[in-house]
Design an enzyme around this catalytic site. Structure first.
Site, PDB file in Angstrom:
ATOM      1  CD  GLU A 163       0.058  -6.690   5.229  1.00 22.46           C
ATOM      2  OE1 GLU A 163      -0.340  -6.636   4.057  1.00 22.46           O
ATOM      3  OE2 GLU A 163       0.815  -7.600   5.644  1.00 22.46           O
TER       4      GLU A 163
ATOM      5  CB  ALA B 128      -0.929   0.006   1.213  1.00 25.07           C
TER       6      ALA B 128
END
Length: 254
Positions: free
Chosen positions: A130, A62
């Site tokens: 993450e 991301a």
């Protein structure tokens, strides 16, 4: 310049092209991926290759710089776009082969996990980091990775957030084929061509049976396989395949 490039044909190619950002997943890139998947769905493609135009990365995950500027409402709106993008790749009607080099991290590795097969070269580094950023994988990683490698390996990767180099990734099953540096796109394309040369009806039904069978017990899975067999055996593709075999020629799939 577009963040996604699409080439159609019997083997289509979707190329991540946000080179300066090493294909960091932005809202725009995700939106273009949805559009690219739509173009391929409307084409005559029998297989797809997902590649990267960036020299050092498949996709680094991301775009955290963009995300840091978003309000909570904008963040949730982006989430819907991201879910649609990953879903569009998973739900492609034909097999998809990822060609991975360099970094495939977070959402970048999840893009590869959404594909049917992953070809990676020796420069590849994969991971789902993450938890190191206070979030969890959101592109299917917590569901797709255990289905690929089992609970233990998936938990190791997801809960530590560690990066895995190509050789270990191949050994653990995080990728399907390990190839020399620079050969990922060529090998993935050849693999897609091999798939595309087969009966589209048979490939589609076999793929459906594999996917459906992952979430059921063996007895139910065998029923799914039987349904796929029945849907294929009376098709014109099966008749043409037998004719071509007996006539010693390449099949012309109807």
């Amino acid at each position: 310049m577009a963040d996604i490039l699409v080439e159609t044909g019997q083997v289509a190619e979707i190329r991540l092209n946000r080179v300066d950002a090493r294909n960091a997943l932005s809202t725009r890139l995700a939106s273009e991926l949805i559009e690219a998947a739509g173009v391929v769905r409307e084409s005559n493609a029998r297989a797809v290759v997902l590649t990267s135009a960036a020299p050092s990365a498949f996709c680094v995950g991301a775009d955290l710089k963009e995300r840091n500027r978003l309000s909570d409402a904008e963040f949730m709106a982006q989430r819907l776009v991201f879910r649609r993008a990953f879903g569009a790749l998973r739900e492609m009607p034909v097999p998809v082969v990822a060609a991975v080099h360099g970094y495939a991290l977070g959402g970048g590795y999840e893009l590869a996990l959404c594909c049917d097969l992953i070809v990676a070269d020796e420069s590849a580094v994969v991971g789902l980091p993450e938890v190191r950023l206070g979030i969890v994988p959101g592109g299917g990683g917590t569901q797709l990775l255990p289905r690929r490698v089992g609970y233990g390996v998936a938990a190791d990767l997801i809960l530590t957030g560690r990066r895995v180099a190509a050789e270990e990734a191949a050994r653990l099953g995080l990728i399907d084929r390990l190839v020399p540096a620079g050969a990922d796109r060529t090998t993935a394309t050849e693999l897609a061509r091999q798939i595309a040369a087969n009966s589209p009806v048979a490939v589609g039904n076999a793929r459906h049976a594999i996917r459906r069978g992952l979430d059921v017990d063996l007895a139910a899975g065998l029923d799914i396989e039987d349904s796929a067999w029945r849907a294929t055996v009376f098709s014109e593709d099966r008749r043409e395949g037998v004719r071509a075999f007996t006539e010693h020629r390449e099949p012309r799939w109807p």
